[in-house]
Write a protein that holds these residues in place. Structure first.
Motif, short mmCIF file in Angstrom:
data_model
loop_
_atom_site.label_atom_id
_atom_site.label_comp_id
_atom_site.label_asym_id
_atom_site.label_seq_id
_atom_site.Cartn_x
_atom_site.Cartn_y
_atom_site.Cartn_z
N ILE A 21 0.88 -1.18 0.00
CA ILE A 21 0.00 0.00 0.00
C ILE A 21 0.92 1.23 0.00
CG2 ILE A 21 -1.49 1.38 1.50
CD1 ILE A 21 -3.34 -0.69 0.86
N HIS A 22 2.04 1.13 0.70
CA HIS A 22 3.05 2.18 0.71
C HIS A 22 4.29 1.72 -0.04
CE1 HIS A 22 0.83 3.63 4.49
NE2 HIS A 22 0.57 4.45 3.50
N GLY A 23 4.74 2.54 -0.99
CA GLY A 23 5.82 2.13 -1.89
C GLY A 23 7.17 1.98 -1.24
N ASP A 24 7.35 2.60 -0.06
CA ASP A 24 8.65 2.52 0.62
C ASP A 24 8.65 1.46 1.72
OD1 ASP A 24 6.94 3.84 2.30
OD2 ASP A 24 8.32 5.47 2.78
N GLU A 25 7.66 0.53 1.65
CA GLU A 25 7.59 -0.56 2.63
C GLU A 25 7.60 -1.89 1.87
OE1 GLU A 25 4.04 0.29 4.91
OE2 GLU A 25 4.79 2.26 5.49
N PRO A 26 8.78 -2.33 1.43
CA PRO A 26 8.86 -3.46 0.50
C PRO A 26 8.54 -4.83 1.11
CG PRO A 26 11.06 -2.68 1.06
CD PRO A 26 10.10 -1.73 1.70
N GLN A 60 9.09 5.68 -3.14
CA GLN A 60 8.42 6.67 -2.32
C GLN A 60 7.23 6.02 -1.63
OE1 GLN A 60 9.37 9.87 -2.02
NE2 GLN A 60 11.00 9.74 -3.56
N ARG A 61 6.80 6.63 -0.52
CA ARG A 61 5.60 6.16 0.18
C ARG A 61 4.40 6.22 -0.77
NH1 ARG A 61 4.03 5.45 5.48
NH2 ARG A 61 1.98 6.15 6.11
N TYR A 62 4.32 7.30 -1.55
CA TYR A 62 3.21 7.45 -2.51
C TYR A 62 3.66 8.33 -3.66
CZ TYR A 62 2.70 11.62 0.44
OH TYR A 62 2.93 12.75 1.16
N LEU A 100 -0.16 -5.67 4.53
CA LEU A 100 1.17 -5.71 5.14
C LEU A 100 1.87 -4.35 5.06
CD1 LEU A 100 2.07 -9.07 3.42
CD2 LEU A 100 1.71 -8.79 5.89
N HIS A 101 2.30 -3.86 6.21
CA HIS A 101 3.00 -2.59 6.31
C HIS A 101 4.28 -2.76 7.13
CE1 HIS A 101 -0.21 0.24 4.92
NE2 HIS A 101 -0.98 -0.79 5.24
N SER A 102 5.10 -1.71 7.14
CA SER A 102 6.20 -1.61 8.10
C SER A 102 6.28 -0.18 8.58
CB SER A 102 7.50 -2.08 7.45
OG SER A 102 7.74 -1.40 6.24
N THR A 103 7.06 0.07 9.62
CA THR A 103 6.95 1.31 10.37
C THR A 103 8.31 1.80 10.83
OG1 THR A 103 6.10 2.20 12.48
CG2 THR A 103 6.46 -0.14 12.39
#
Ligand SMILES: [Zn+2]
Length: 274
Positions: A21-26, A60-62, A100-103
């Motif tokens: 969902i966020h491009g910088d969270e592979p 990037q995140r988005y 799935l995300h990361s933080t």
């Protein structure tokens, strides 16, 4: 179509997994690709999705705006993410979804739902997580507001452990939802840190407030996420301004640089699932 989709099994999937969902969270993209390459035999059909390929490409995140604040989205919008939100929602509506995300705030994986419901009650105790956060009134524009979605923060952004965790959390989710019944050939054991958390009790937190931060040159946080902060405790700094708690709370997604205008969220502990 801007969403990459893999369908495994016969029939209409009632279960879906979304990465990136966020491009910088592979981590989520890697987990989905690893499952696709493993060529798994499924007991029920499942849809595996890599959401924002353009943002991944841009690292990037988005591209235009945060996809996880853009739901339900709009097909006519000028914004890439607003159109993507619409397409993605159409793909997963009515399904049980893992996103799935990361933080930047927590190495330990934890889950988020808008509100504990029958789906999260049934699935979360089988995931290798110990903490579940209800986002409640902070759900605006998030996927969890729209679908039966469990979001998981798999670990620190772009870390190797987040990538491994994402894979094993997805495996556990697919077992809990009846998609997978047997181990995947060639898989080694999950990391010890995840195995110890398997099938335990899940502590439920509920977001109460955002913790705003003012514009400053340097930020610092002094407390750990999910650890109670007591009244009067110093918990953060923006330049020379010091932030102390006027009442006790549990910090969630708290980090110095994770968000532009908030440090994170203040939560309360509201119960357990098992
Ligand atoms: Zn994310």
């Amino acid at each position: 179509m801007h969403v990459r989709i893999y369908e495994l099994g016969e029939g209409v999937p009632e279960v879906a997994v979304i990465g990136a969902i966020h491009g910088d969270e592979p981590c989520g993209k890697d987990a989905v690709e690893r499952l696709v390459e493993a060529d798994i035999a499924v007991e029920r059909p499942v849809k595996l999705i890599i959401a924002n390929e353009q943002a991944i490409k841009a690292e990037q995140r988005y591209v235009d705006n945060d996809l996880n604040r853009a739901f339900p989205g709009s097909p006519e919008s000028d914004s890439h993410e607003n159109r993507l939100a619409h397409d993605l929602l159409r793909e997963v509506r009515g399904k049980t979804v893992l996103s799935l995300h990361s933080t930047q705030s927590s190495a330990e994986p934890f889950a988020l739902v808008e509100e504990v419901d029958a789906v999260s009650r049934a699935v979360c105790p089988h995931l290798p997580i110990k903490k579940l956060v209800e986002t409640k009134r902070f759900s605006d524009g998030r996927l969890i507001e729209q679908a039966h979605t469990i979001e998981v923060e798999c670990g620190l952004q772009q870390s190797d452990s987040a990538r491994k965790n994402a894979y094993w959390i997805t495996r556990a989710f697919l077992s809990a939802t009846g998609v997978l019944s047997a181990p995947i050939e060639g898989d080694v054991e999950p990391p010890l840190s995840l195995r110890q958390r398997d099938e335990g009790e899940v502590i439920v937190f509920q977001m109460l407030n955002q913790i705003p931060k003012k514009p400053a040159n340097s930020y610092e946080v002094f407390v750990d996420n999910f650890q109670q902060v007591n009244t009067g405790d110093l918990f953060a700094r923006a330049d020379e301004d010091r932030y102390t708690a006027d009442q006790s709370f549990f910090p969630i997604l708290l980090s110095a640089h994770g968000y532009e205008d908030v440090f994170g969220y203040a939560a309360d502990r509201v119960g357990t699932l098992r």
